[in-house]
Design a protein around this motif. Structure first.
Motif, PDB file in Angstrom:
ATOM      1  N   GLY A 188      -0.341  -5.189   6.063  1.00 45.18           N
ATOM      2  CA  GLY A 188       0.078  -4.058   5.523  1.00 45.18           C
ATOM      3  C   GLY A 188       1.217  -3.253   6.754  1.00 45.18           C
ATOM      4  O   GLY A 188       2.155  -3.675   6.737  1.00 45.18           O
ATOM      5  N   ARG A 189       0.374  -2.158   7.175  1.00 47.53           N
ATOM      6  CA  ARG A 189       1.157  -1.224   7.971  1.00 47.53           C
ATOM      7  C   ARG A 189       1.996  -1.890   9.068  1.00 47.53           C
ATOM      8  O   ARG A 189       3.022  -1.401   9.467  1.00 47.53           O
ATOM      9  CB  ARG A 189       0.024  -0.363   8.561  1.00 47.53           C
ATOM     10  CG  ARG A 189      -0.569   0.552   7.703  1.00 47.53           C
ATOM     11  CD  ARG A 189      -1.844   1.384   7.968  1.00 47.53           C
ATOM     12  NE  ARG A 189      -3.029   0.282   7.982  1.00 47.53           N
ATOM     13  CZ  ARG A 189      -4.275   0.760   8.141  1.00 47.53           C
ATOM     14  NH1 ARG A 189      -4.655   1.876   8.373  1.00 47.53           N
ATOM     15  NH2 ARG A 189      -5.070  -0.351   7.922  1.00 47.53           N
ATOM     16  N   LYS A 213       0.630  -8.095  -2.431  1.00 44.93           N
ATOM     17  CA  LYS A 213      -0.463  -7.693  -2.654  1.00 44.93           C
ATOM     18  C   LYS A 213      -0.502  -6.059  -3.447  1.00 44.93           C
ATOM     19  O   LYS A 213       0.085  -5.389  -2.743  1.00 44.93           O
ATOM     20  CB  LYS A 213      -1.616  -7.728  -1.515  1.00 44.93           C
ATOM     21  CG  LYS A 213      -3.050  -7.323  -2.077  1.00 44.93           C
ATOM     22  CD  LYS A 213      -4.126  -7.443  -0.969  1.00 44.93           C
ATOM     23  CE  LYS A 213      -4.155  -6.236   0.039  1.00 44.93           C
ATOM     24  NZ  LYS A 213      -4.791  -5.050  -0.395  1.00 44.93           N
ATOM     25  N   ARG A 239      -3.099  -8.199  13.119  1.00 42.73           N
ATOM     26  CA  ARG A 239      -2.134  -7.477  13.970  1.00 42.73           C
ATOM     27  C   ARG A 239      -1.462  -8.373  14.781  1.00 42.73           C
ATOM     28  O   ARG A 239      -2.048  -9.003  15.699  1.00 42.73           O
ATOM     29  CB  ARG A 239      -2.930  -6.329  14.691  1.00 42.73           C
ATOM     30  CG  ARG A 239      -3.642  -5.362  13.951  1.00 42.73           C
ATOM     31  CD  ARG A 239      -2.685  -4.512  13.343  1.00 42.73           C
ATOM     32  NE  ARG A 239      -3.286  -3.426  12.442  1.00 42.73           N
ATOM     33  CZ  ARG A 239      -3.423  -3.366  11.042  1.00 42.73           C
ATOM     34  NH1 ARG A 239      -3.248  -4.583  10.580  1.00 42.73           N
ATOM     35  NH2 ARG A 239      -3.935  -2.324  10.492  1.00 42.73           N
ATOM     36  N   GLN A 286      -8.977  -0.762  11.337  1.00 46.26           N
ATOM     37  CA  GLN A 286      -9.500  -2.191  11.335  1.00 46.26           C
ATOM     38  C   GLN A 286     -10.445  -2.616  12.296  1.00 46.26           C
ATOM     39  O   GLN A 286     -10.242  -2.087  13.617  1.00 46.26           O
ATOM     40  CB  GLN A 286      -8.382  -3.379  11.460  1.00 46.26           C
ATOM     41  CG  GLN A 286      -7.460  -3.214  10.212  1.00 46.26           C
ATOM     42  CD  GLN A 286      -7.867  -3.786   8.783  1.00 46.26           C
ATOM     43  OE1 GLN A 286      -9.316  -4.212   8.922  1.00 46.26           O
ATOM     44  NE2 GLN A 286      -7.165  -3.831   7.884  1.00 46.26           N
ATOM     45  N   THR A 312     -12.859  -6.022   6.844  1.00 43.17           N
ATOM     46  CA  THR A 312     -12.668  -5.933   8.194  1.00 43.17           C
ATOM     47  C   THR A 312     -12.775  -4.647   8.736  1.00 43.17           C
ATOM     48  O   THR A 312     -12.807  -4.622  10.176  1.00 43.17           O
ATOM     49  CB  THR A 312     -11.165  -6.560   8.297  1.00 43.17           C
ATOM     50  OG1 THR A 312     -10.546  -5.763   7.491  1.00 43.17           O
ATOM     51  CG2 THR A 312     -11.052  -7.952   7.626  1.00 43.17           C
ATOM     52  N   ASP A 331       0.795  -1.155   0.070  1.00 45.12           N
ATOM     53  CA  ASP A 331       0.019  -0.177   0.070  1.00 45.12           C
ATOM     54  C   ASP A 331       0.976   1.213   0.033  1.00 45.12           C
ATOM     55  O   ASP A 331       1.124   2.070   0.834  1.00 45.12           O
ATOM     56  CB  ASP A 331      -0.858  -0.153   1.328  1.00 45.12           C
ATOM     57  CG  ASP A 331      -1.946  -1.289   1.122  1.00 45.12           C
ATOM     58  OD1 ASP A 331      -2.167  -1.588  -0.112  1.00 45.12           O
ATOM     59  OD2 ASP A 331      -2.352  -1.709   2.330  1.00 45.12           O
ATOM     60  N   LYS A 383     -10.951  -5.564  -5.811  1.00 40.44           N
ATOM     61  CA  LYS A 383     -12.334  -5.638  -5.260  1.00 40.44           C
ATOM     62  C   LYS A 383     -13.205  -5.241  -6.292  1.00 40.44           C
ATOM     63  O   LYS A 383     -14.207  -4.389  -6.171  1.00 40.44           O
ATOM     64  CB  LYS A 383     -12.362  -4.811  -4.197  1.00 40.44           C
ATOM     65  CG  LYS A 383     -11.531  -5.082  -2.833  1.00 40.44           C
ATOM     66  CD  LYS A 383     -11.985  -4.384  -1.616  1.00 40.44           C
ATOM     67  CE  LYS A 383     -11.128  -4.903  -0.649  1.00 40.44           C
ATOM     68  NZ  LYS A 383      -9.621  -4.673  -0.526  1.00 40.44           N
TER      69      LYS A 383
HETATM   70  O1  LIG Z   1      -9.177  -7.496   0.277  1.00 40.83           O
HETATM   71  C1  LIG Z   1      -8.480  -6.955   1.009  1.00 40.83           C
HETATM   72  O2  LIG Z   1      -7.166  -7.396   0.966  1.00 40.83           O
HETATM   73  C2  LIG Z   1      -8.783  -6.444   2.350  1.00 40.83           C
HETATM   74  C3  LIG Z   1     -10.148  -6.913   2.720  1.00 40.83           C
HETATM   75  C4  LIG Z   1     -10.658  -6.416   3.818  1.00 40.83           C
HETATM   76  O3  LIG Z   1     -11.715  -6.709   4.366  1.00 40.83           O
HETATM   77  N1  LIG Z   1      -9.825  -5.395   4.841  1.00 40.83           N
HETATM   78  C5  LIG Z   1      -8.528  -5.331   4.400  1.00 40.83           C
HETATM   79  O4  LIG Z   1      -8.068  -4.606   5.217  1.00 40.83           O
HETATM   80  N2  LIG Z   1      -7.977  -5.513   2.998  1.00 40.83           N
HETATM   81  C6  LIG Z   1      -6.815  -5.069   2.586  1.00 40.83           C
HETATM   82  O5  LIG Z   1      -5.808  -5.759   3.476  1.00 40.83           O
HETATM   83  C7  LIG Z   1      -4.761  -4.803   3.717  1.00 40.83           C
HETATM   84  C8  LIG Z   1      -4.652  -4.305   5.309  1.00 40.83           C
HETATM   85  O6  LIG Z   1      -3.930  -3.515   5.579  1.00 40.83           O
HETATM   86  P1  LIG Z   1      -3.120  -3.253   7.055  1.00 40.83           P
HETATM   87  O7  LIG Z   1      -4.390  -2.875   7.912  1.00 40.83           O
HETATM   88  O8  LIG Z   1      -2.371  -1.972   6.902  1.00 40.83           O
HETATM   89  O9  LIG Z   1      -2.424  -4.430   7.465  1.00 40.83           O
HETATM   90  C9  LIG Z   1      -5.115  -3.320   3.110  1.00 40.83           C
HETATM   91  O10 LIG Z   1      -4.419  -3.211   1.707  1.00 40.83           O
HETATM   92  C10 LIG Z   1      -6.652  -3.522   2.516  1.00 40.83           C
HETATM   93  O11 LIG Z   1      -7.172  -2.927   1.460  1.00 40.83           O
END
Ligand SMILES: O=C(O)c1cc(=O)[nH]c(=O)n1[C@@H]1O[C@H](COP(=O)(O)O)[C@@H](O)[C@H]1O
Length: 244
Positions: A221-222, A49, A192, A201, A131, A27, A78
């Motif tokens: 991600g983060r 991703k 996490r 989240q 989420t 991201d 998506k």
């Molecule tokens: O489809 C996804 O990857 C996705 C679906 C979902 O319900 N929630 C979700 O957080 N994601 C993706 O998963 C990643 C989570 O990132 P972090 O919250 O930074 O770990 C992001 O790139 C979101 O776009």
């Protein structure tokens, strides 16, 4: 089994098991920033991703480079549109050597994506309920059912549509696994490590808990991107996943 308990001969297998369970979300606002992280993480991470932000900033060219370098790519678009558009976009992604593609888990959309991916190696995942949503967020968006009931419904519809699996919160993973059976994919973002910042989240669990609940792979991600030492953060998550 922990890293310490794995003997020398088993250590390679131990790390490979953890690595195969981790997808790192790139991201970033530019392909060069994403590339710098990929370079930094080296062999510790094999699956990346590419989501909405990076897709509009050169992400598709980066996807081709990553695939050329032997990495796997999850294109997180998506998709949700009329069937013809979803089918054609899915077929276009399949031609690029992408491994995973997301669509929203609506029956028409999933059926169209299944047609678009037919005969290819592309695996389509249906996003059940984001989420970042709880029951109140769903109600605000006009849905009458709870998160749990909506995820249950959509996971069943994903199975009926014949797609490869679902994206769900780790807190829903056990239910989704029971609905999808052992052969389909359950992939969970909203992960996490203990003590990490939650951000936006709402339905989260640790990497080990996500795997324990039946996820095949997690998306992070983060907790890696924003860590003071991303390589160390990734290594620690891989070790946790390997031992789960
Ligand atoms: O489809 C996804 O990857 C996705 C679906 C979902 O319900 N929630 C979700 O957080 N994601 C993706 O998963 C990643 C989570 O990132 P972090 O919250 O930074 O770990 C992001 O790139 C979101 O776009």
């Amino acid at each position: 089994m922990s890293e310490r308990e794995a003997g020398h001969a088993d250590l390679h297998e131990f790390h490979a098991r953890g690595r195969d369970r981790l997808i790192v979300a790139l991201d970033f606002p530019s392909a060069s920033a994403a590339e710098a992280l990929v370079w930094q993480l080296g062999d510790v991470v094999s699956f990346y991703k590419i989501g909405l932000e990076l897709t509009v900033a050169g992400g598709l060219d980066l996807a081709a480079d990553l695939i050329g370098a032997g990495k796997k790519v999850f294109l997180d678009l998506k998709l949700h549109d009329i069937g013809n558009t979803v089918e054609r976009a899915t077929a276009a992604a399949a031609e690029k050597g992408i491994s995973l593609l997301t669509v929203h888990a609506y029956p028409q959309t999933m059926a169209a994506a299944a047609r678009g991916a037919a005969g290819s190696d592309l695996k389509v995942l249906g996003v059940t309920v984001l989420t970042s949503y709880d029951d109140a967020d769903l109600a605000k968006a006009g849905y009458g059912a709870s998160v749990t009931d909506t995820v249950r419904l959509r996971a069943g519809q994903a199975r009926e549509a014949g797609i490869a699996g679902c994206i769900c919160a780790p807190t829903d993973a056990a239910m989704v696994r029971a609905i999808l059976g052992p052969d389909r994919l359950v992939v969970t973002p909203g992960v996490r490590p203990a003590g990490a910042e939650v951000g936006d989240q709402k339905r989260i669990a640790t990497p080990a808990a996500a795997i324990g609940a039946g996820a095949n792979m997690i998306v992070v991600g983060r907790p890696i991107l924003a860590a003071p030492d991303p390589l160390e953060a990734a290594r620690s998550i891989v070790a946790e996943l390997a031992g789960a």
